[in-house]
Motif scaffolding. Structure first.
Motif, PDB file in Angstrom:
ATOM      1  N   THR A 118     -45.499  13.760 -53.458  1.00 50.27           N
ATOM      2  CA  THR A 118     -44.665  13.066 -52.464  1.00 50.27           C
ATOM      3  C   THR A 118     -45.322  11.769 -52.017  1.00 50.27           C
ATOM      4  N   ILE A 119     -46.628  11.831 -51.761  1.00 49.48           N
ATOM      5  CA  ILE A 119     -47.365  10.633 -51.350  1.00 49.48           C
ATOM      6  C   ILE A 119     -47.373   9.602 -52.468  1.00 49.48           C
ATOM      7  N   ALA A 120     -47.608  10.058 -53.698  1.00 48.79           N
ATOM      8  CA  ALA A 120     -47.625   9.132 -54.830  1.00 48.79           C
ATOM      9  C   ALA A 120     -46.289   8.421 -54.981  1.00 48.79           C
ATOM     10  N   ALA A 121     -45.188   9.164 -54.786  1.00 46.40           N
ATOM     11  CA  ALA A 121     -43.861   8.559 -54.881  1.00 46.40           C
ATOM     12  C   ALA A 121     -43.648   7.534 -53.778  1.00 46.40           C
ATOM     13  N   ALA A 122     -44.108   7.848 -52.557  1.00 49.06           N
ATOM     14  CA  ALA A 122     -43.945   6.925 -51.438  1.00 49.06           C
ATOM     15  C   ALA A 122     -44.813   5.689 -51.601  1.00 49.06           C
ATOM     16  N   ALA A 123     -46.000   5.851 -52.196  1.00 47.43           N
ATOM     17  CA  ALA A 123     -46.907   4.724 -52.390  1.00 47.43           C
ATOM     18  C   ALA A 123     -46.407   3.773 -53.465  1.00 47.43           C
ATOM     19  N   GLY A 124     -45.604   4.282 -54.394  1.00 45.58           N
ATOM     20  CA  GLY A 124     -45.016   3.422 -55.409  1.00 45.58           C
ATOM     21  C   GLY A 124     -45.735   3.502 -56.739  1.00 45.58           C
ATOM     22  N   VAL A 148     -58.550  -2.135 -55.742  1.00 46.79           N
ATOM     23  CA  VAL A 148     -58.421  -2.712 -54.406  1.00 46.79           C
ATOM     24  C   VAL A 148     -57.672  -1.705 -53.545  1.00 46.79           C
ATOM     25  N   HIS A 149     -58.138  -1.463 -52.302  1.00 51.66           N
ATOM     26  CA  HIS A 149     -57.432  -0.487 -51.462  1.00 51.66           C
ATOM     27  C   HIS A 149     -57.580  -0.792 -49.981  1.00 51.66           C
ATOM     28  N   ALA A 150     -56.579  -0.361 -49.220  1.00 54.03           N
ATOM     29  CA  ALA A 150     -56.562  -0.550 -47.767  1.00 54.03           C
ATOM     30  C   ALA A 150     -55.798   0.556 -47.055  1.00 54.03           C
ATOM     31  N   ALA A 151     -54.783   1.132 -47.689  1.00 53.62           N
ATOM     32  CA  ALA A 151     -53.838   2.012 -47.000  1.00 53.62           C
ATOM     33  C   ALA A 151     -54.376   3.433 -46.854  1.00 53.62           C
ATOM     34  N   ASN A 152     -54.188   3.990 -45.643  1.00 45.24           N
ATOM     35  CA  ASN A 152     -54.396   5.417 -45.415  1.00 45.24           C
ATOM     36  C   ASN A 152     -53.023   6.088 -45.257  1.00 45.24           C
ATOM     37  N   THR A 153     -53.007   7.340 -44.766  1.00 41.67           N
ATOM     38  CA  THR A 153     -51.740   8.064 -44.632  1.00 41.67           C
ATOM     39  C   THR A 153     -50.722   7.281 -43.804  1.00 41.67           C
ATOM     40  N   SER A 154     -51.129   6.814 -42.623  1.00 42.99           N
ATOM     41  CA  SER A 154     -50.172   6.130 -41.750  1.00 42.99           C
ATOM     42  C   SER A 154     -49.710   4.809 -42.346  1.00 42.99           C
ATOM     43  N   ALA A 155     -50.591   4.131 -43.090  1.00 44.05           N
ATOM     44  CA  ALA A 155     -50.186   2.875 -43.716  1.00 44.05           C
ATOM     45  C   ALA A 155     -49.123   3.107 -44.780  1.00 44.05           C
ATOM     46  N   VAL A 156     -49.216   4.212 -45.506  1.00 45.62           N
ATOM     47  CA  VAL A 156     -48.167   4.557 -46.469  1.00 45.62           C
ATOM     48  C   VAL A 156     -46.882   4.901 -45.729  1.00 45.62           C
ATOM     49  N   ASP A 157     -47.024   5.660 -44.632  1.00 46.23           N
ATOM     50  CA  ASP A 157     -45.880   6.119 -43.859  1.00 46.23           C
ATOM     51  C   ASP A 157     -45.104   4.962 -43.243  1.00 46.23           C
ATOM     52  N   ASN A 158     -45.820   3.931 -42.785  1.00 46.31           N
ATOM     53  CA  ASN A 158     -45.203   2.871 -42.004  1.00 46.31           C
ATOM     54  C   ASN A 158     -45.175   1.518 -42.701  1.00 46.31           C
ATOM     55  N   ALA A 159     -45.441   1.491 -44.001  1.00 50.50           N
ATOM     56  CA  ALA A 159     -45.579   0.210 -44.690  1.00 50.50           C
ATOM     57  C   ALA A 159     -44.292  -0.614 -44.619  1.00 50.50           C
ATOM     58  N   ALA A 160     -44.384  -1.772 -43.975  1.00 49.74           N
ATOM     59  CA  ALA A 160     -43.231  -2.675 -43.907  1.00 49.74           C
ATOM     60  C   ALA A 160     -43.118  -3.502 -45.181  1.00 49.74           C
ATOM     61  N   ASP A 161     -44.262  -3.732 -45.851  1.00 50.57           N
ATOM     62  CA  ASP A 161     -44.283  -4.537 -47.076  1.00 50.57           C
ATOM     63  C   ASP A 161     -45.089  -3.801 -48.132  1.00 50.57           C
ATOM     64  N   PRO A 162     -44.472  -2.846 -48.821  1.00 46.13           N
ATOM     65  CA  PRO A 162     -45.226  -2.036 -49.784  1.00 46.13           C
ATOM     66  C   PRO A 162     -45.740  -2.833 -50.974  1.00 46.13           C
ATOM     67  N   ALA A 163     -45.211  -4.050 -51.191  1.00 43.26           N
ATOM     68  CA  ALA A 163     -45.660  -4.861 -52.325  1.00 43.26           C
ATOM     69  C   ALA A 163     -46.889  -5.696 -51.997  1.00 43.26           C
ATOM     70  N   TRP A 164     -47.280  -5.742 -50.702  1.00 42.46           N
ATOM     71  CA  TRP A 164     -48.367  -6.636 -50.298  1.00 42.46           C
ATOM     72  C   TRP A 164     -49.659  -6.356 -51.062  1.00 42.46           C
ATOM     73  N   THR A 188     -54.349  -0.633 -57.595  1.00 44.24           N
ATOM     74  CA  THR A 188     -54.317  -0.284 -56.175  1.00 44.24           C
ATOM     75  C   THR A 188     -54.602   1.197 -55.965  1.00 44.24           C
ATOM     76  N   LEU A 189     -55.490   1.483 -55.027  1.00 47.90           N
ATOM     77  CA  LEU A 189     -55.707   2.846 -54.558  1.00 47.90           C
ATOM     78  C   LEU A 189     -55.083   3.016 -53.182  1.00 47.90           C
ATOM     79  N   VAL A 190     -54.619   4.222 -52.884  1.00 50.09           N
ATOM     80  CA  VAL A 190     -54.134   4.594 -51.559  1.00 50.09           C
ATOM     81  C   VAL A 190     -54.958   5.786 -51.103  1.00 50.09           C
ATOM     82  N   ARG A 191     -55.695   5.642 -50.000  1.00 51.29           N
ATOM     83  CA  ARG A 191     -56.535   6.716 -49.488  1.00 51.29           C
ATOM     84  C   ARG A 191     -55.727   7.562 -48.516  1.00 51.29           C
ATOM     85  N   THR A 192     -55.486   8.794 -48.870  1.00 52.23           N
ATOM     86  CA  THR A 192     -54.695   9.645 -47.974  1.00 52.23           C
ATOM     87  C   THR A 192     -55.380  10.987 -47.785  1.00 52.23           C
TER      88      THR A 192
END
Length: 383
Positions: free
Chosen positions: A18-24, A200-216, A228-232
């Protein structure tokens, strides 16, 4: 054991997907298993996550990373080969032999740290401090010196660059926007240095949840030829922080499934007369005849003392036979008393749900005045 946890592998795998799908499609999930997998048991969860497809795991220390590597090695299956482990909180010199032996990837942010690896080849992730003021190198002269040191050292390879958001649970936070701009500047410095990180990475759980610009972030990563890595962490285990600010972004919460169930045995059932007192300092007095159950769990196991009930219903509760059993009196070190007057079928030897269906980590956190992270990380059943 008198109380224990049960972890659902299907739910853990579901949450990872689910997280992987949301992260893109441009992001890879780094599954955080520090703090004993947020109280879920790292030796259990790490192999489960590898079987579910996780290629990166995050830990706090080299000691934790070594334990994870051993757990992966003890589990059969080719999916465990090649799993990378990021040591997220830095290392000190005594930990370097374990780090090298177990093929762990350290986070660094000072020239001094880099020089500790002069005799051993290592891939590192550089943390950039964009506003947390906790760990990380400041963009500008300090980052320039760090990058120059990496370029000079034949044993050190820049594998990743990342930052950590201060308030990613706040939708549209100007602090996050400021951090993004600083991170862009830092990555521009990296590009000018000629070094090419793989991640390159910056996003944690809340950043994935609330990302206004997922392409940034993926766009920034591509500019360096990186991925890109997403740390959750929290979301892996089925929980999120409630977003603050204006709604309107897709949220993970309703699509996640809590992974952990914490259970405790019923040691005794007894009848109380009106006026009988319960627990230390007699903080609960039975207003009328009652029936109570004694559970084999207490604050030594991680059940927060703030969940104690001074009247029936003003504290926490457990689930017994599918019904709420309110906590009565102060929670003891290894014992807790609950009201089962309305549960006539309750018997000695029954199993109560301390945390799980009907009683969530979010509810424990609300009553205890804390966050779900602390509730989950505090669980450590005593044998």
């Amino acid at each position: 054991m008198n109380n224990w946890i049960e972890v659902s592998e299907p739910r853990l795998g579901h949450n990872l997907r689910t997280i992987a799908a949301a992260a893109g499609p441009d992001a890879t999930v780094l599954a955080v298993v520090k703090a004993n997998a947020y109280g879920h048991g790292v030796s259990t969860c790490a192999p489960m996550l590898a079987r579910a497809g996780a290629r990166w795991l995050g830990v706090t220390s080299a000691q934790e990373g070594a334990a994870v590597r051993v757990a992966l090695g003890a589990a059969s299956g080719a999916e465990h080969a090649g799993v990378r482990i990021l040591v997220m909180s830095g290392v000190l010199p005594p930990a370097i032999p374990a780090l090298i032996e177990h093929d762990l990837t350290p986070v660094v942010w000072t020239v001094e740290q880099l020089r500790w690896f002069a005799a051993a080849p290592v891939r590192v992730h550089v943390e950039v401090d964009t506003g947390m003021s906790r760990q990380g190198v400041k963009p500008g002269a300090d980052l320039e010196a760090l990058l120059a040191e990496i370029a000079e050292q034949a044993t050190v390879q820049l594998d990743g660059v990342f930052t950590h958001f201060v308030s990613s649970e706040v939708v549209g936070s100007p602090i996050t926007t400021h951090q993004q701009r600083l991170f862009e500047q830092a990555l521009a410095q990296v590009a000018r240095s000629g070094l090419r990180p793989a991640w390159v990475h910056a996003a944690n759980t809340s950043a994935v949840d609330n990302a206004a610009d997922p392409a940034w972030l993926p766009s920034l990563a591509r500019s360096l030829g990186a991925r890109t890595l997403v740390r959750t962490g929290l979301a892996l285990y089925g929980h999120t922080l409630a977003p603050e600010g204006e709604p309107g972004h897709p949220h993970l919460h309703d699509r996640l499934k809590p992974v952990l169930t914490w259970k405790a045995g019923v040691l005794d059932i007894r009848d109380l007369a009106g006026g009988d007192r319960v627990g230390y300092n007699a903080t609960f007095t039975a207003p009328s005849p009652m029936r109570v159950a004694l559970l084999s769990v207490g604050y030594a196991d991680g059940l927060r003392r703030e969940l104690s009930g001074h009247t029936s219903g003003d504290g926490g509760w457990v689930m017994l036979h599918g019904k709420r059993a309110p906590i009565l009196g102060r929670i003891s070190m290894n014992l807790t008393t609950v009201d089962v007057t309305h549960i006539p079928e309750a018997r000695t030897g029954d199993v109560a749900v301390v945390l799980g269906r009907g009683v969530s980590a979010e509810e424990h956190a609300r009553i205890a005045g804390t966050i779900p992270y602390e509730i989950l990380c505090g669980i450590h059943p005593c044998p």
